[in-house]
Design a protein around this motif. Sequence first.
Motif, PDB file in Angstrom:
ATOM      1  N   LYS A   1      41.496  50.362  41.864  1.00 21.33           N
ATOM      2  CA  LYS A   1      42.362  50.933  40.859  1.00 21.33           C
ATOM      3  C   LYS A   1      42.498  52.401  40.875  1.00 21.33           C
TER       4      LYS A   1
ATOM      5  N   ARG B   1      46.883  51.983  38.602  1.00 20.62           N
ATOM      6  CA  ARG B   1      47.617  50.801  39.070  1.00 20.62           C
ATOM      7  C   ARG B   1      46.713  50.523  40.577  1.00 20.62           C
ATOM      8  N   ARG B   2      46.921  49.347  41.244  1.00 22.96           N
ATOM      9  CA  ARG B   2      45.987  48.914  42.105  1.00 22.96           C
ATOM     10  C   ARG B   2      46.643  49.478  43.739  1.00 22.96           C
TER      11      ARG B   2
ATOM     12  N   TYR C   1      45.991  49.181  47.499  1.00 29.19           N
ATOM     13  CA  TYR C   1      45.291  48.562  48.844  1.00 29.19           C
ATOM     14  C   TYR C   1      44.806  49.491  49.636  1.00 29.19           C
TER      15      TYR C   1
ATOM     16  N   TRP D   1      41.285  46.255  47.435  1.00 22.84           N
ATOM     17  CA  TRP D   1      42.226  47.404  46.773  1.00 22.84           C
ATOM     18  C   TRP D   1      41.218  47.700  45.571  1.00 22.84           C
TER      19      TRP D   1
ATOM     20  N   LEU E   1      35.519  46.793  42.514  1.00 18.29           N
ATOM     21  CA  LEU E   1      36.539  46.937  43.440  1.00 18.29           C
ATOM     22  C   LEU E   1      36.677  48.300  44.150  1.00 18.29           C
TER      23      LEU E   1
ATOM     24  N   ALA F   1      37.958  40.618  38.091  1.00 16.89           N
ATOM     25  CA  ALA F   1      38.766  40.990  38.925  1.00 16.89           C
ATOM     26  C   ALA F   1      39.214  39.991  40.045  1.00 16.89           C
TER      27      ALA F   1
ATOM     28  N   ASN G   1      36.241  47.077  37.987  1.00 19.07           N
ATOM     29  CA  ASN G   1      36.965  48.174  38.679  1.00 19.07           C
ATOM     30  C   ASN G   1      35.791  48.974  39.529  1.00 19.07           C
TER      31      ASN G   1
END
Length: 170
Positions: free
Chosen positions: A96, A100-101, A103, A94, A32, A89, A29
């Motif tokens: 978190k 929730r993800r 974008y 996107w 990401l 992942a 995460n």
Amino acid sequence: MFETHSGRYHVDLPYPPVEAGAKNPVYANAMLSNVGGSNSEMSAVSLYFYNHLIIEAQYGEFSDAFEQISIIEMRHLEIFGKLALQLGADPRLWAKQNNRRVYWTPAYNRYPREIRALIGNSLEAEKSAIRKYNKQIECVLDANIVENLKRIILDEQLHVEIFEEMLSLL
């Protein structure tokens, strides 16, 4: 004439291999967020590409620098995407947020058009990325991720110097 660091837009050191130690959703995460969060490499790539386009006619050498820096930021984007994938992942654009993800969106960027504000905005984005990556270094125990973060920070510090030099030339 603008000639910073002999036309270098990345530090002349190799990047470490991109080899996360094991799957880890927390680290995934974090990576990401570096790929597609509001303060991310995708935000930098898109902003610097935009800056390159809108200042090209009046500030050609600065425009060229933004283009080259955006290419370096794409390399960082690739590194973080590969790390996120290795950590388990799906490396979409996107991050978190609130379980929730969300974008990535170009609305994450501010788009000043006046040259001083444009460069100042870019300078603050680089400083913010450095702070974020340093915080991640404090929390991540995977040595390879830490080494990649440290190497990317070196490029971001160079970008800070370049943007500061640009401001000094105005």
